[in-house]
Design a protein around this motif. Structure first.
Motif, short mmCIF file in Angstrom:
data_model
loop_
_atom_site.label_atom_id
_atom_site.label_comp_id
_atom_site.label_asym_id
_atom_site.label_seq_id
_atom_site.Cartn_x
_atom_site.Cartn_y
_atom_site.Cartn_z
N VAL A 1 0.84 -1.20 0.00
CA VAL A 1 0.00 0.00 0.00
C VAL A 1 0.88 1.25 0.00
CG1 VAL A 1 -1.88 -1.18 1.20
CG2 VAL A 1 -0.12 0.00 2.53
N PRO A 2 0.34 2.39 -0.45
CA PRO A 2 1.12 3.65 -0.39
C PRO A 2 1.40 4.03 1.06
CG PRO A 2 -0.78 3.86 -1.85
CD PRO A 2 -0.96 2.57 -1.11
N LEU A 3 2.64 4.41 1.34
CA LEU A 3 3.06 4.72 2.71
C LEU A 3 3.38 6.20 2.87
CD1 LEU A 3 5.43 1.71 3.54
CD2 LEU A 3 2.99 1.96 4.02
N THR B 1 10.00 -3.97 -1.14
CA THR B 1 10.20 -2.61 -1.66
C THR B 1 8.93 -1.80 -1.41
OG1 THR B 1 11.65 -3.44 -3.41
CG2 THR B 1 10.77 -1.20 -3.67
N PRO B 2 8.95 -0.90 -0.42
CA PRO B 2 7.73 -0.14 -0.10
C PRO B 2 7.43 0.93 -1.14
CG PRO B 2 9.56 0.63 1.22
CD PRO B 2 10.07 -0.55 0.45
N ARG B 3 6.18 1.30 -1.22
CA ARG B 3 5.72 2.39 -2.10
C ARG B 3 5.52 3.64 -1.24
NH1 ARG B 3 0.35 -0.04 -4.06
NH2 ARG B 3 0.10 2.08 -4.89
N GLY C 1 -6.69 9.83 4.28
CA GLY C 1 -6.68 8.82 3.24
C GLY C 1 -5.59 8.93 2.21
N GLU C 2 -4.49 9.65 2.52
CA GLU C 2 -3.40 9.80 1.58
C GLU C 2 -2.43 8.62 1.57
OE1 GLU C 2 -2.38 12.28 -0.70
OE2 GLU C 2 -4.50 12.81 -0.55
N GLY C 3 -2.69 7.65 2.42
CA GLY C 3 -1.81 6.50 2.52
C GLY C 3 -1.78 6.00 3.96
#
Length: 317
Positions: A191-193, A215-217, A235-237
């Protein structure tokens, strides 16, 4: 010709401790122009600059200025002791306590209160900064002790563990991950972090993922913890932080859910550190004793906040 007096030494020490001419002048009960003139004359007499002056920034000691201020303070302490009847009364001792910026809202005020209750004879000066600047200040003797994470300190630093923390995932209530009781790093890699932009904090977090081949996003690199929490609540990540306070909403009033990250490798000790081992009975040694006992007692029962049992990990993964 100017001859340096104890008053001149007081000027230098006050400016070094306060970091500004205006604050030092107020403490010394002199005008700022008079203090500025006196400081310039002292530097001329010595033949070298004691303070770095940058517009809009605090006055900071040069390396030679640091040595001079330390020797000047020792001389003032000796003079105060000589002036005390019998010369037996203890001289006021000073201690500079540093604190990593992310930990300061959680630990600095309790630490200051503990020190002032346990060691009222000490004059305590706090300093909040990033990890690298705190480490440099310890090495240079600008601060005596620091509360921080152990993000790569070498063997020359003494350490006392006073707490341990697991990172928290911060999400809005309607996020798919909000219903979990804990989360592995593997789930967060999908998920976006939202991570801190502080250099070593960011590197440390990325290294946790890398050790598992993940590999994080990264969606955002937040300049402050409150910005990180606000972005997550909106809700931006998924925000990730070791220092997340136990609060159910962000600054802008949005609800926020915190889910502990379960990986044992993510555990991070909070330490009290000094450069080298302080002499027995010194102000540093007594402060270490007071803080290590007082802060550890304060965190008894809280040390495992965010720590997850193997059974909980199995249930969630």
């Amino acid at each position: 010709m100017l001859y340096l007096t104890l008053r001149h030494y007081e000027y230098v020490c006050a400016v070094a401790q306060q970091g500004s001419l205006s604050a030092a002048a107020e403490r010394l009960h002199v005008s700022q122009p008079a203090l500025s003139t006196a400081l310039a004359r002292i530097e001329t007499h010595l033949g070298h600059v004691l303070f770095q002056r940058r517009r809009g920034a605090p006055l900071t000691l040069t390396p030679r200025g640091r040595d001079f201020a330390k020797a000047a303070q020792a001389l003032l302490d000796q003079a105060a002791q000589l002036e005390t009847p019998g010369g037996a009364s203890p001289v006021t001792q000073r201690l500079v306590l540093g604190c990593f910026a992310d930990l300061a809202p959680l630990l600095l005020a309790p630490a200051l209160r503990l020190l002032r209750q346990s060691l009222p004879e000490l004059t305590i000066s706090p300093r909040v900064d990033g990890f690298t600047r705190l480490t440099d200040a310890l090495l240079q003797g600008d601060i005596d002790l620091a509360l921080t994470y152990d993000l790569g300190l070498d063997a020359s630093f003494e350490r006392r563990e006073i707490d341990q923390r697991f990172p928290q995932a911060l999400v809005s209530p309607d996020h798919p991950l909000a219903s979990h009781s804990s989360l592995p790093l593997a789930a967060l890699a999908e998920v976006p972090l939202i991570l801190s932009q502080e250099g070593l904090s960011l590197q440390h977090m990325l290294a946790l993922f890398k050790t598992q081949g993940l590999t994080p996003r990264i969606a955002h690199r937040a300049a402050s913890l409150e910005l990180l929490r606000s972005l997550a609540a909106n809700g931006e990540g998924v925000g990730v932080s070791y220092s997340a306070p136990q609060l159910g909403q962000s600054y802008d009033g949005k609800p926020l859910v915190m889910v502990p990250i379960s990986d044992a490798s993510a555990r991070e000790p909070v330490i009290l550190t000094s450069h080298g081992q302080p002499p027995a009975g010194s102000a540093q040694a007594r402060a270490i004793q007071a803080l290590s006992q007082g802060l550890a007692t304060r965190h008894t029962g809280q040390l495992t906040d965010g720590a997850i049992t193997m059974e909980q990990q199995a249930d969630d993964v």
